[in-house]
Each structure stands twice: as structure tokens, then as C-alpha cells.
Design a protein around this motif. Structure first.
Motif, short mmCIF file in Angstrom:
data_model
loop_
_atom_site.label_atom_id
_atom_site.label_comp_id
_atom_site.label_asym_id
_atom_site.label_seq_id
_atom_site.Cartn_x
_atom_site.Cartn_y
_atom_site.Cartn_z
N ALA A 48 52.95 36.31 48.73
CA ALA A 48 53.25 37.32 47.71
C ALA A 48 54.61 37.35 46.94
N ALA A 49 55.72 36.98 47.76
CA ALA A 49 57.05 36.78 47.21
C ALA A 49 56.88 35.69 46.21
N SER A 50 56.35 34.55 46.58
CA SER A 50 56.22 33.51 45.60
C SER A 50 55.42 34.01 44.32
N THR A 51 54.18 34.47 44.65
CA THR A 51 53.55 35.01 43.43
C THR A 51 54.03 35.97 42.64
N VAL A 52 54.78 36.91 42.78
CA VAL A 52 55.32 37.92 42.25
C VAL A 52 56.45 37.07 41.30
N ALA A 53 57.31 36.41 41.97
CA ALA A 53 58.07 35.41 41.08
C ALA A 53 57.70 34.59 40.07
N VAL A 54 56.40 34.10 40.41
CA VAL A 54 55.93 33.10 39.22
C VAL A 54 55.28 34.10 38.17
N ALA A 55 54.98 35.16 38.62
CA ALA A 55 54.33 36.15 37.60
C ALA A 55 55.62 36.63 36.74
N PRO A 89 45.07 43.40 19.49
CA PRO A 89 43.88 42.23 20.05
C PRO A 89 44.55 41.55 20.95
N VAL A 90 45.89 40.99 20.61
CA VAL A 90 46.39 40.15 21.81
C VAL A 90 46.43 40.83 23.17
N ALA A 91 46.87 42.08 23.13
CA ALA A 91 46.92 42.96 24.50
C ALA A 91 45.67 43.10 25.05
N ALA A 92 44.56 43.29 24.46
CA ALA A 92 43.15 43.30 24.65
C ALA A 92 42.67 41.94 25.43
N VAL A 93 43.09 40.89 24.81
CA VAL A 93 42.60 39.80 25.62
C VAL A 93 43.44 39.48 26.70
N LEU A 94 44.79 39.81 26.88
CA LEU A 94 45.69 39.75 27.86
C LEU A 94 44.79 40.60 29.17
N LEU A 95 44.66 41.74 28.68
CA LEU A 95 43.84 42.66 29.56
C LEU A 95 42.71 41.87 30.24
N ALA A 96 41.83 41.31 29.35
CA ALA A 96 40.60 40.85 29.80
C ALA A 96 40.88 39.46 30.64
N ALA A 97 42.09 38.73 30.51
CA ALA A 97 42.52 37.88 31.44
C ALA A 97 42.81 38.53 32.75
N ALA A 98 43.64 39.28 32.84
CA ALA A 98 43.93 39.92 34.09
C ALA A 98 42.58 40.33 34.86
N CYS A 99 41.71 41.02 33.99
CA CYS A 99 40.32 41.73 34.57
C CYS A 99 39.64 40.35 35.07
N SER A 100 39.49 39.25 34.59
CA SER A 100 38.93 38.19 35.02
C SER A 100 39.17 37.84 36.46
N THR A 101 40.51 37.39 36.57
CA THR A 101 40.98 37.15 38.01
C THR A 101 40.99 38.55 38.86
N LEU A 102 41.00 39.81 38.50
CA LEU A 102 40.73 40.84 39.35
C LEU A 102 39.20 40.61 40.15
N VAL A 103 38.32 40.18 39.10
CA VAL A 103 36.86 40.27 39.53
C VAL A 103 36.90 38.84 40.64
N LEU A 104 37.43 37.70 40.28
CA LEU A 104 37.47 36.64 40.82
C LEU A 104 38.10 36.62 42.32
N SER A 105 39.36 37.23 42.46
CA SER A 105 39.95 37.65 43.60
C SER A 105 39.05 38.80 44.31
N ALA A 136 49.49 37.69 33.38
CA ALA A 136 48.33 38.60 33.41
C ALA A 136 47.56 38.18 34.39
N MET A 137 46.99 36.91 34.34
CA MET A 137 46.06 36.48 35.47
C MET A 137 46.57 36.60 37.00
N THR A 138 47.77 36.61 37.21
CA THR A 138 48.59 36.74 38.26
C THR A 138 48.44 38.11 38.96
N ALA A 139 48.83 39.01 37.83
CA ALA A 139 48.59 40.37 38.21
C ALA A 139 47.35 40.95 38.65
#
Length: 448
Positions: A56-63, A238-254, A364-367
Motif C-alpha cells: 500500500a505504501a508503494s502504491t500510494v507513492a506511485v499514485a 469530458p477528461v474528468a469523466a474519462v478519468l473517472l471511468a478509468a478509476a471505475c474500471s480498476t475498481l471493478v477489476l480489483s 486514477a487507475m491506482t485509486a
């Protein structure tokens, strides 16, 4: 669907090099994550929870580092961004295998903060190296190569950690990743089409696309005029919406990842976890290749909604055979959804902001990944493994719908903006900075 679409992409030398380098860099990266967990648990004698804190420490730092490192790529170029990172990585991973738990947490976080932004770099190279009409196909190949490296990396990591002392395995694996990063520094591929060397021929579609993105960002950068409000010069609605979609995609995957483990444990088939996860990855690999050969791009929000919708039926599985089939089907839209987020952002954001944009995309994907696992875990604890799939699926469908509405509203605002004045201001010495061809950065920004 036209599989022949891959032929001109693979014929491009820069694209082939980026795909090969990406595979060589990501395999030790995925392997290193597994070895780090095993090192904490076996060699340091700590719990899996404590191993998770290191990750988690490494992941937060990467984000946190993503947008910062991407901004550096835009301003000072690849070599001046990657060179210091390589030095920090060598020091951190030469020390990490031989220290105690708390120092390891600090070293892992420092290494994450100075991680080489390989995903950002390689995707920028791929976007630059192909014409606009081949971009989706090239990015789909990159997603498929990522899936292959994800399937190979953890297996190699487990083999190294069980064959050698975990400290030596961690050292070898991480230094191999640094060596691959050094090759990237040595090759120093151009990141933008503004660099004259190795720049591909740009078609009219690409020029028009760049002009539209510049028109969106120009009013916000100048601080005047009509057009959508932008943060940092390029983050519009529109850019923020796509970033939200990227975050949600990894939310579903994780969330799916955690739910797969819980389901197979409930079925009494813990030993099946490995091959079921491999089937899930194989479904994503096939889906990515099909999407790359498809005749047109699809909206990221439709793909995200499809990803969430195909994940929900997994909750209805009655045993391991049906579960494996449904999981494989649910993986089919994984790679296409992530590919679509990168492709759509590359068309919405001006090229001069592309490095920072890729950094925000990675963050966004990390979050999303950080949120998805605990959300599914809480649902599983309260309702059983089927609720893990159900909850992340519902969240995915809701966010896909909201994102589609936000993106449509942003397009309506953008369409109304240019009527006030010309879309693109004429170039002048005061508005267009000269190019430093050696480093691939604007000469006016080198000192900043």
C-alpha cells in the motif's frame, strides 16, 4: 473485424520496440510485487496484513508521483526525467532486501515515488508512432502485451522466491526492472510528433484532432474567452469523466479479483485460484485483440457499462465449471475498456500535456484499484462472495451512466465555445515556443 489491421502497426519499428520494451519492463515489475509480499511474510516473519501495508505504501507513492513524473516528461524530456529515477531505484532496491520491516516500508515508498513512468512513456511512444486511425489497434496490442506480462510475471516471481532466498530474488528482479528502464533511457524514443527525428507522417485526421484538442485547452490556458473550464490547462469535464471511468474500471477489476478468491474458497477449490485467474486474463487478452481489430472505436462508457454488466452474472455460478466460464466471459471487456480510456484521453488532451495526462490516468487507475478491493471485501463479509461481484457491477453501471451524461454535457459546451472566435489562434513567436530537438522539450520551459 479485420485482423489485418495489426499488420501495418507491427510493421512500424517504433511500435514494435515499445511493445517489446513494455513486456520486458513489466514482467519483472509484476514479479517484484509478488516477491516483495513473500519476502515480508517468509524472510521477515510478518503477517499478510503487514505485507499489504508495504504494498500500500508503494502504491500510494506511485499514485502521487504519476502526474508529477508525467509533467516532468512534458517539460524536460525522457532522459532528464528517467535518469534520476534510475539512480534512486538502484539505491532503494539494493538496500530493501536487507533491512527490517519499518525501513522496508519507507524504502518501498521512496522507490514508488521515483518509479520510472514506463506506462506513460511507452503509451506516448505508441500514440506518436502510428497514424490516428491505427491508434486503437496499437493501444490494444499494448494492453494485450500487458496481460501477457501479468500472466508471466507473478509465476516467475513465485518460482524465484521459492528457489532462492527472497532477499536475493527481490534484488535480482528489481535490478532487472532497473536494467530495462536503463534500456528505455538509452533508446530515448521521441514522445511527441513535434520532435523531428523519427517523427511519423501525420495524416489530416491527426492534424484536425490535435487542432480540436488545442482549441479546447487554449481558452483555459490563456484565462479568457469561451469554452469549457479546464484545470491545469487540459482537465475539462469530458477528461474528468474519462478519468473517472478509468478509476471505475480498476475498481471493478480489483473487486472481481478479491471476489474470485472468496468464491473459490467457498467452493472448496482454493487450488483452482491460479488457473481461474489465468482464464480471466486470457479472456481479457482475446477481448483486447478483437477490439484492436474492430472496425471502429467504442465509447469508453459503453465499454465500462458492458464490463460491469458481464461481471454481475458471475454471482450466479453454481460450481467451479460454470464459475470459470462466467469469469472468462467477464474478462472479455477488461483490456478494451482500459484501451478506450487511453485512446479517448489522447484525443481530448493536447499533445503538449500528454505526459501529465498519462500520469493522471495511472493515478486514477491506482485509486480505483485501491477502492475496489475493500469495497468488495466488505460486501463479501456481510453477504457472501456473490455480493462482491454484485456491488462492483452496480457501481460500474452507475458510474458509466453518469460519465456518459457528463461527457455529453462537456461536448455540448465545447461545441458552443468556438462560435465566439476562431478555434485555434494563429501561431506567433509569443505563443509557440521553439523546440529543443535534443531533449524533445520546449526551450522556453527548460529552466522551469
Amino acid at each position: 473485424m479485420d485482423l489485418g489491421a495489426y499488420r501495418p502497426v507491427l510493421a512500424n519499428r517504433d511500435t514494435r520496440s515499445a511493445l517489446l520494451l513494455g513486456f520486458l519492463i513489466r514482467v519483472p515489475m509484476w514479479a517484484g510485487g509478488v516477491i516483495l509480499t513473500l519476502h515480508v511474510v517468509t524472510s521477515l516473519g510478518r503477517s499478510y496484513g503487514e505485507a499489504g501495508l508495504v504494498t500500500a505504501a508503494s502504491t500510494v507513492a506511485v499514485a502521487v508521483s504519476g502526474p508529477w513524473r508525467g509533467r516532468l516528461l512534458d517539460r524536460i524530456g525522457l532522459r532528464r526525467t528517467v535518469g534520476p529515477s534510475l539512480l534512486v531505484q538502484v539505491v532503494c532496491w539494493s538496500v530493501a532486501p536487507w533491512v527490517g520491516y519499518l525501513p522496508l516500508v519507507a524504502v518501498a515508498a521512496l522507490a514508488g515515488l521515483f518509479v520510472v513512468p514506463t506506462f506513460s512513456i511507452l503509451r506516448q511512444v505508441i500514440i506518436r508512432s502510428v497514424p490516428s486511425e491505427q491508434r486503437r489497434t496499437a493501444l490494444s496490442l499494448d494492453s494485450s502485451a500487458t496481460e501477457l506480462s501479468f500472466m508471466a510475471g507473478p509465476a516467475i516471481g513465485v518460482w524465484l522466491a521459492t528457489s532462492w532466498h527472497t532477499g536475493w530474488a527481490l534484488l535480482v528482479c528489481e535490478l532487472a526492472s532497473v536494467a530495462a528502464g536503463f534500456v528505455l533511457w538509452l533508446v530515448n524514443p521521441p514522445l511527441t510528433s513535434g520532435q523531428p527525428e523519427q517523427a511519423p507522417e501525420v495524416g489530416h485526421d491527426e492534424q484536425g484532432e490535435g487542432a480540436r484538442a488545442e482549441a479546447i485547452a487554449a481558452p483555459a490556458v490563456a484565462g479568457r474567452g469561451a469554452g469549457p473550464r479546464a484545470v491545469r490547462g487540459f482537465i475539462t469535464l469530458p477528461v474528468a469523466a474519462v478519468l473517472l471511468a478509468a478509476a471505475c474500471s480498476t475498481l471493478v477489476l480489483s473487486g472481481t479479483d478479491v471476489s474470485i478468491v472468496a468464491a473459490l474458497r467457498s467452493f472448496g477449490s482454493t487450488g483452482s485460484i491460479g488457473w481461474v485467474l489465468a482464464l480471466w486474463g486470457a479472456g481479457s487478452l482475446v477481448g483486447g485483440l478483437v477490439y484492436g481489430a474492430w472496425h471502429r472505436s467504442l465509447s469508453v462508457f459503453w465499454l465500462l457499462g458492458g464490463l460491469a454488466a458481464t461481471t454481475a452474472p458471475v454471482a450466479l455460478a453454481l460450481g467451479v465449471p460454470s464459475f470459470a466460464v462466467l469469469v472468462t466471459v467477464s474478462g472479455f471487456l477488461c483490456a478494451p475498456t482500459i484501451t478506450a480510456t487511453v485512446e479517448q484521453l489522447s484525443r481530448l488532451v493536447p499533445e503538449r500535456f500528454r505526459g501529465e495526462m498519462m500520469g493522471w490516468h495511472g493515478s486514477a487507475m491506482t485509486a480505483g484499484s485501491a477502492v475496489g478491493a475493500p469495497v468488495a471485501g466488505v460486501a463479501i463479509d456481510h453477504g457472501g462472495w456473490p455480493w462482491g461481484f454484485a456491488v462492483v457491477s452496480v457501481l460500474g453501471v452507475l458510474i458509466a451512466g453518469l460519465g456518459a451524461l457528463a461527457s455529453r454535457r462537456g461536448r455540448d459546451v465545447t461545441g458552443a465555445g468556438p462560435t465566439a472566435r476562431p478555434a485555434v489562434a494563429p501561431a506567433s513567436p509569443d505563443t509557440v515556443a521553439p523546440t529543443d530537438s535534443e531533449r524533445g522539450v520546449s526551450a522556453a520551459t527548460i529552466d522551469h
